[in-house]
Design an enzyme around this catalytic site. Structure first.
Site, PDB file in Angstrom:
ATOM      1  N   PHE A 215     -41.722  16.785 -33.727  1.00 14.78           N
ATOM      2  CA  PHE A 215     -40.544  17.599 -33.983  1.00 14.78           C
ATOM      3  C   PHE A 215     -40.290  18.546 -32.812  1.00 14.78           C
ATOM      4  O   PHE A 215     -41.215  19.156 -32.289  1.00 14.78           O
ATOM      5  CB  PHE A 215     -40.746  18.399 -35.272  1.00 14.78           C
ATOM      6  CG  PHE A 215     -39.479  18.988 -35.795  1.00 14.78           C
ATOM      7  CD1 PHE A 215     -38.585  18.207 -36.520  1.00 14.78           C
ATOM      8  CD2 PHE A 215     -39.158  20.311 -35.542  1.00 14.78           C
ATOM      9  CE1 PHE A 215     -37.397  18.742 -36.985  1.00 14.78           C
ATOM     10  CE2 PHE A 215     -37.973  20.858 -36.012  1.00 14.78           C
ATOM     11  CZ  PHE A 215     -37.087  20.072 -36.725  1.00 14.78           C
TER      12      PHE A 215
ATOM     13  N   GLY B 154     -26.304  20.980 -33.757  1.00 14.62           N
ATOM     14  CA  GLY B 154     -27.321  20.818 -32.710  1.00 14.62           C
ATOM     15  C   GLY B 154     -26.812  20.600 -31.303  1.00 14.62           C
ATOM     16  O   GLY B 154     -27.449  21.026 -30.341  1.00 14.62           O
TER      17      GLY B 154
ATOM     18  N   ASP C 264     -32.842  22.959 -33.931  1.00 13.99           N
ATOM     19  CA  ASP C 264     -33.411  23.997 -34.784  1.00 13.99           C
ATOM     20  C   ASP C 264     -34.580  23.511 -35.627  1.00 13.99           C
ATOM     21  O   ASP C 264     -34.734  22.312 -35.884  1.00 13.99           O
ATOM     22  CB  ASP C 264     -32.337  24.505 -35.750  1.00 13.99           C
ATOM     23  CG  ASP C 264     -32.024  23.470 -36.832  1.00 13.99           C
ATOM     24  OD1 ASP C 264     -31.630  22.341 -36.473  1.00 13.99           O
ATOM     25  OD2 ASP C 264     -32.216  23.776 -38.020  1.00 13.99           O
TER      26      ASP C 264
ATOM     27  N   ASP D  94     -32.876  10.356 -34.142  1.00 12.59           N
ATOM     28  CA  ASP D  94     -34.200  10.273 -34.745  1.00 12.59           C
ATOM     29  C   ASP D  94     -34.288   8.945 -35.503  1.00 12.59           C
ATOM     30  O   ASP D  94     -34.571   7.919 -34.917  1.00 12.59           O
ATOM     31  CB  ASP D  94     -34.347  11.511 -35.640  1.00 12.59           C
ATOM     32  CG  ASP D  94     -35.730  11.694 -36.215  1.00 12.59           C
ATOM     33  OD1 ASP D  94     -36.660  11.920 -35.454  1.00 12.59           O
ATOM     34  OD2 ASP D  94     -35.865  11.620 -37.456  1.00 12.59           O
TER      35      ASP D  94
END
Ligand code: IMP
Ligand code: MG
Length: 182
Positions: free
Chosen positions: A155, A48, A162, A106
């Site tokens: 999200f 990422g 992704d 997260d």
């Protein structure tokens, strides 16, 4: 509002590439100031963070090394939770000033496992820069040294992030459109 579809999910424009540029500039200035005269080792986390790291590091004017890390997490067989294995660290980290580059924090589980792992290798210090952070979802106590932007629980994709492998190439960041059933 610009909308796109990735697989079955719909996303709307959330953070423009201009805003991302401004964030990167601010983060790089802070890093240049705080580590002035010192040597640092950047550890961007794949996959990422590859685009964020490339943009950020090009604005850093310190003497620095860059070594990409990949994490493979396995669900623990027992209740110990996830086990993070590091792929790609062949550098000696002893005494080094490390700056981890993450795309998003997260739950915070990935980064806290990573920090525990890196600490065993005896670095002088471990700093964290993350582009995005979801404070409401985070379940670990994490010291974020350089934060791009706090976001809500939705999200997000684009700019390296992704959805099931897709969307990393988008220059802007999009968030999932959550359709209300009421
Ligand atoms: P954590 O362990 O829950 O903090 O997970 C961090 C990793 O999950 C990030 O490095 C991302 O790869 C992925 N992730 C978490 N939230 C998102 C999101 O909104 N979009 C894309 N990837 C995400
Ligand atoms: Mg990641």
């Amino acid at each position: 509002m610009k909308k796109i579809k990735i697989l079955e999910k719909t996303f709307e424009l959330f953070i423009s590439s201009d805003e991302i540029d401004a964030i990167n500039k601010r983060l790089a200035q802070a890093i240049n100031r705080d580590f002035n005269g010192r040597e640092v080792m950047f550890l961007p986390i794949l996959n990422g963070a590859f685009i964020f790291a490339a943009d950020l590091i090009r604005q850093v004017n310190l003497s620095c090394n860059v070594s990409f890390l990949k994490l493979a997490s396995y669900k623990g067989v027992q209740s110990a939770g996830d086990v993070v294995k590091l792929i790609g660290i062949n550098e000696n980290l002893r005494g080094k000033v490390i700056i981890i580059i993450e795309d998003i924090i997260d739950t915070g589980i990935t980064i806290s496992e990573l920090i525990d792992n890196l600490k065993e290798q005896g670095p002088a210090e471990i700093n964290i820069v993350t582009l995005l952070y979801k404070p409401d979802k985070c379940v670990r106590e994490i010291k974020i040294d350089y934060l791009g932007k706090e976001i809500g629980n939705r999200f997000v994709v684009g700019y390296g992030l992704d959805y099931n492998g897709f969307g990393r190439n988008l220059p802007d960041i999009y968030q999932e459109v959550v359709t209300s059933h009421f």
